[in-house]
Design a protein around this motif. Structure first.
Motif, PDB file in Angstrom:
ATOM      1  N   GLU A 287      13.748  50.344 -44.884  1.00 28.02           N
ATOM      2  CA  GLU A 287      15.238  50.448 -44.491  1.00 28.02           C
ATOM      3  C   GLU A 287      15.612  51.837 -44.853  1.00 28.02           C
ATOM      4  OE1 GLU A 287      16.706  48.302 -42.747  1.00 28.02           O
ATOM      5  OE2 GLU A 287      15.328  46.609 -43.259  1.00 28.02           O
ATOM      6  N   ASN A 288      14.609  52.599 -44.959  1.00 25.60           N
ATOM      7  CA  ASN A 288      15.075  54.083 -45.160  1.00 25.60           C
ATOM      8  C   ASN A 288      16.462  54.560 -46.021  1.00 25.60           C
ATOM      9  OD1 ASN A 288      14.596  56.815 -44.960  1.00 25.60           O
ATOM     10  ND2 ASN A 288      15.892  56.972 -42.805  1.00 25.60           N
ATOM     11  N   ILE A 289      16.364  53.793 -47.085  1.00 23.43           N
ATOM     12  CA  ILE A 289      17.657  53.828 -48.150  1.00 23.43           C
ATOM     13  C   ILE A 289      17.399  55.129 -48.882  1.00 23.43           C
ATOM     14  CG2 ILE A 289      18.756  52.779 -49.964  1.00 23.43           C
ATOM     15  CD1 ILE A 289      17.946  50.086 -48.660  1.00 23.43           C
ATOM     16  N   THR A 290      18.246  55.949 -49.166  1.00 19.05           N
ATOM     17  CA  THR A 290      17.994  57.440 -49.922  1.00 19.05           C
ATOM     18  C   THR A 290      19.156  57.453 -50.727  1.00 19.05           C
ATOM     19  OG1 THR A 290      19.467  58.432 -47.961  1.00 19.05           O
ATOM     20  CG2 THR A 290      17.013  58.375 -47.574  1.00 19.05           C
ATOM     21  N   CYS A 291      19.988  56.620 -50.930  1.00 18.61           N
ATOM     22  CA  CYS A 291      20.921  56.902 -52.043  1.00 18.61           C
ATOM     23  C   CYS A 291      21.069  55.304 -52.732  1.00 18.61           C
ATOM     24  CB  CYS A 291      22.222  57.114 -51.640  1.00 18.61           C
ATOM     25  SG  CYS A 291      23.731  57.146 -52.898  1.00 18.61           S
ATOM     26  N   LEU A 292      21.228  55.393 -54.184  1.00 17.60           N
ATOM     27  CA  LEU A 292      21.396  54.161 -54.781  1.00 17.60           C
ATOM     28  C   LEU A 292      22.537  54.331 -55.798  1.00 17.60           C
ATOM     29  CD1 LEU A 292      20.940  51.130 -55.651  1.00 17.60           C
ATOM     30  CD2 LEU A 292      19.052  51.955 -57.007  1.00 17.60           C
ATOM     31  N   ASP A 293      23.604  53.929 -55.545  1.00 20.79           N
ATOM     32  CA  ASP A 293      24.715  54.101 -56.420  1.00 20.79           C
ATOM     33  C   ASP A 293      24.822  52.816 -57.681  1.00 20.79           C
ATOM     34  OD1 ASP A 293      26.183  56.238 -55.473  1.00 20.79           O
ATOM     35  OD2 ASP A 293      26.550  54.883 -53.908  1.00 20.79           O
TER      36      ASP A 293
ATOM     37  N   ARG B 109      13.343  54.953 -60.372  1.00 25.25           N
ATOM     38  CA  ARG B 109      13.279  56.420 -60.627  1.00 25.25           C
ATOM     39  C   ARG B 109      13.157  57.405 -59.633  1.00 25.25           C
ATOM     40  NH1 ARG B 109       7.016  57.129 -61.708  1.00 25.25           N
ATOM     41  NH2 ARG B 109       6.017  55.178 -61.131  1.00 25.25           N
ATOM     42  N   SER B 110      12.598  57.148 -58.432  1.00 26.79           N
ATOM     43  CA  SER B 110      12.673  57.771 -57.209  1.00 26.79           C
ATOM     44  C   SER B 110      14.285  58.284 -57.013  1.00 26.79           C
ATOM     45  CB  SER B 110      12.257  57.253 -56.025  1.00 26.79           C
ATOM     46  OG  SER B 110      10.856  56.852 -56.247  1.00 26.79           O
TER      47      SER B 110
ATOM     48  N   TYR C  27       9.400  58.858 -72.329  1.00 27.35           N
ATOM     49  CA  TYR C  27       8.000  59.477 -71.881  1.00 27.35           C
ATOM     50  C   TYR C  27       8.627  60.100 -70.336  1.00 27.35           C
ATOM     51  CZ  TYR C  27       3.348  59.881 -69.826  1.00 27.35           C
ATOM     52  OH  TYR C  27       2.116  60.270 -69.268  1.00 27.35           O
ATOM     53  N   PRO C  28       7.979  61.316 -69.894  1.00 27.01           N
ATOM     54  CA  PRO C  28       8.701  62.132 -69.045  1.00 27.01           C
ATOM     55  C   PRO C  28       8.485  61.013 -67.669  1.00 27.01           C
ATOM     56  CG  PRO C  28       7.337  63.383 -70.322  1.00 27.01           C
ATOM     57  CD  PRO C  28       7.160  62.295 -70.779  1.00 27.01           C
ATOM     58  N   GLY C  29       9.669  61.277 -66.992  1.00 22.02           N
ATOM     59  CA  GLY C  29       9.193  60.532 -65.525  1.00 22.02           C
ATOM     60  C   GLY C  29       9.693  59.237 -65.352  1.00 22.02           C
ATOM     61  N   ILE C  30       9.969  58.462 -66.734  1.00 22.39           N
ATOM     62  CA  ILE C  30      10.449  56.824 -66.277  1.00 22.39           C
ATOM     63  C   ILE C  30      11.775  56.865 -65.866  1.00 22.39           C
ATOM     64  CG2 ILE C  30       8.907  56.462 -68.514  1.00 22.39           C
ATOM     65  CD1 ILE C  30      11.461  56.284 -70.210  1.00 22.39           C
ATOM     66  N   PRO C  31      12.117  55.704 -65.463  1.00 27.39           N
ATOM     67  CA  PRO C  31      13.502  55.477 -64.843  1.00 27.39           C
ATOM     68  C   PRO C  31      14.377  55.384 -66.009  1.00 27.39           C
ATOM     69  CG  PRO C  31      12.117  53.607 -64.340  1.00 27.39           C
ATOM     70  CD  PRO C  31      11.239  54.239 -65.464  1.00 27.39           C
TER      71      PRO C  31
ATOM     72  N   PHE D  59      15.352  60.942 -59.333  1.00 23.47           N
ATOM     73  CA  PHE D  59      14.763  62.228 -59.008  1.00 23.47           C
ATOM     74  C   PHE D  59      15.868  62.871 -57.921  1.00 23.47           C
ATOM     75  CE2 PHE D  59      10.411  60.210 -60.145  1.00 23.47           C
ATOM     76  CZ  PHE D  59      10.685  60.395 -61.487  1.00 23.47           C
ATOM     77  N   LEU D  60      16.110  61.979 -56.934  1.00 25.35           N
ATOM     78  CA  LEU D  60      16.707  62.375 -55.689  1.00 25.35           C
ATOM     79  C   LEU D  60      18.083  62.905 -56.241  1.00 25.35           C
ATOM     80  CD1 LEU D  60      15.774  59.633 -53.076  1.00 25.35           C
ATOM     81  CD2 LEU D  60      15.340  62.146 -52.865  1.00 25.35           C
ATOM     82  N   GLN D  61      18.781  61.893 -56.985  1.00 24.39           N
ATOM     83  CA  GLN D  61      20.350  62.099 -57.333  1.00 24.39           C
ATOM     84  C   GLN D  61      20.579  62.982 -58.552  1.00 24.39           C
ATOM     85  OE1 GLN D  61      20.606  57.657 -55.098  1.00 24.39           O
ATOM     86  NE2 GLN D  61      22.046  58.021 -56.891  1.00 24.39           N
TER      87      GLN D  61
END
Length: 253
Positions: free
Chosen positions: A62-68, A87-88, A122-126, A91-93
């Motif tokens: 669905e090309n969702i690029t934002c999660l509030d 976690r993606s 740990y680095p990179g976790i949600p 990184f984006l927000q």
């Protein structure tokens, strides 16, 4: 408000691994069902209800690029297993993702995703901002969300009403008090697992009866198993204002 059905299948999804039934062999795209979840866009907010095992695939499709905000209905694995992939959005927000859930769901998340809540990160976790909810209205952005408590066998599950839209999954029974919260909805989404009796989900006939009782302008059925039959055959059994949802279906309210 725009609603996208990210997934409309039961805990095993459709097709089911190893099954050769008519539904699982169907070439109709509407018979391919990922685990149940919805995406709502309203008032400038992007909200997802449940992050099951197919979360990553659904977001990419669905090309969702934002999660509030991520809101959980309950703690079962088919509704929570994909939470790591938020976690993606971190990184984006470049911020924590608010996660709304009742106390017992939060406790389950802390057990299943212990590394997220560990004091040593740990680095990179949600990265999440946990917000406990109860059976009282709460607000995300500018939007009020009204919990509706239903029963899934013996487990309490939250459905939700947002303006004229009501979303209920994994329900077997709903008390008269909670039904009052549903009345007046223009769009109602409820689970309908299969035709045969089931201890924790509404059957097709039970879902039709509830839809008629609530009398929404339009009702959609979700959380379907392969035992329901094909989309094409099942939709012929439904009253005029009831439809079966399918993955990728978009509705505007």
């Amino acid at each position: 408000m725009k609603v996208t059905f990210l997934g409309t299948g039961t805990s095993q999804g459709v097709p089911v691994i190893g099954c050769t039934c008519e539904v699982c062999r169907s070439l109709d795209f509407r018979d391919k069902r990922l685990r149940t979840s919805i995406h709502i866009e309203i008032g400038g907010s992007s909200i997802i209800f449940d992050s099951g095992p197919d979360f990553r695939q659904q977001i990419l499709r669905e090309n969702i690029t934002c999660l509030d905000a991520l809101v959980f209905t309950h703690e079962h694995k088919d509704h929570t297993a994909g939470m790591d992939d938020i976690r993606s959005f971190n990184f984006l927000q470049k911020k924590d993702i608010p996660v709304y859930a009742r106390k017992n769901v939060i406790e389950q998340l802390k057990r299943e995703f212990a590394y997220i809540f560990s004091e040593t990160k740990y680095p990179g976790i949600p990265s999440v901002d946990i917000k406990e909810i109860t059976n009282t209205p709460f607000v995300i952005g500018k939007t009020e969300i009204i919990p509706i408590e239903v029963t899934h066998f013996k487990l309490p599950v939250f459905g939700f009403r947002i303006k004229d839209f009501t979303y209920i999954t994994d329900a077997k029974t709903i008390s008269d008090t909670e039904k009052e919260k549903i009345k007046g909805s223009k769009i109602l989404v409820i689970n309908a697992l299969q035709k045969e009796e089931h201890p924790s989900h509404m059957t097709l006939n039970e879902a039709i009866a509830l839809a008629k009782e609530m009398n929404a302008d339009k009702t959609y059925f979700t959380h379907l198993s392969h035992k329901m039959g094909t989309h094409k055959k099942t939709e012929k059994l439904l009253p005029e204002n009831i439809e079966i949802a399918y993955d990728g279906l978009k509705i505007e309210i």
